[in-house]
Write a protein that holds these residues in place. Structure first.
Motif, PDB file in Angstrom:
ATOM      1  N   ALA A  67       0.849  -1.191   0.000  1.00 24.54           N
ATOM      2  CA  ALA A  67       0.000   0.000   0.000  1.00 24.54           C
ATOM      3  C   ALA A  67       0.883   1.239   0.000  1.00 24.54           C
ATOM      4  N   GLY A  68       0.316   2.334  -0.430  1.00 20.66           N
ATOM      5  CA  GLY A  68       1.009   3.621  -0.362  1.00 20.66           C
ATOM      6  C   GLY A  68       2.193   3.704  -1.306  1.00 20.66           C
ATOM      7  N   ASP A  69       3.284   4.229  -0.746  1.00 21.38           N
ATOM      8  CA  ASP A  69       4.492   4.438  -1.555  1.00 21.38           C
ATOM      9  C   ASP A  69       5.110   3.122  -2.017  1.00 21.38           C
TER      10      ASP A  69
END
Length: 114
Positions: A67-69
């Protein structure tokens, strides 16, 4: 009294220009086979399919659970890998075309002198 018009290639006694019909009718004309052309086109079609399949093969299944970066980095890395793979296919395509072209040129030169 009717007169027949003279054909565009000259009087009936003259030879016809090449490619203007059945020829002299002696049956000795050699039919040119275009084997190299069809082989070359088949190689081009094969590489085109390889490029299309390679460009569409970016699979994000290895990025599951991120998830995310980390997800963004994983997807970008996959895109870079796909670009490198397609670039290698195109480089191989160009090399094969160059080899085919040189081979065809040598073949034509050898047949012309025979």
């Amino acid at each position: 009294m009717t007169t027949n018009p003279t054909p565009a290639w000259g009087s009936p006694g003259e030879a016809r220009p090449p490619g203007s019909g059945t020829g002299t009718g002696t049956g000795t004309e050699k039919k040119r086979h275009r084997i190299f052309l069809w082989f070359f086109l088949a190689v081009q079609a094969l590489f085109l399919v390889l490029v299309i399949v390679g460009a569409g093969s970016n699979d994000d299944s290895s990025c599951k659970g991120m998830a995310g970066d980390a997800l963004k980095t994983c997807q970008d890395a996959g895109d870079v890998g796909t670009t490198i793979g397609v670039g290698l296919i195109i480089g191989l395509w160009a090399a094969v075309d160059l080899i085919l072209g040189i081979t065809y040129g040598v073949y034509r030169l050898a047949r012309r002198r025979a």
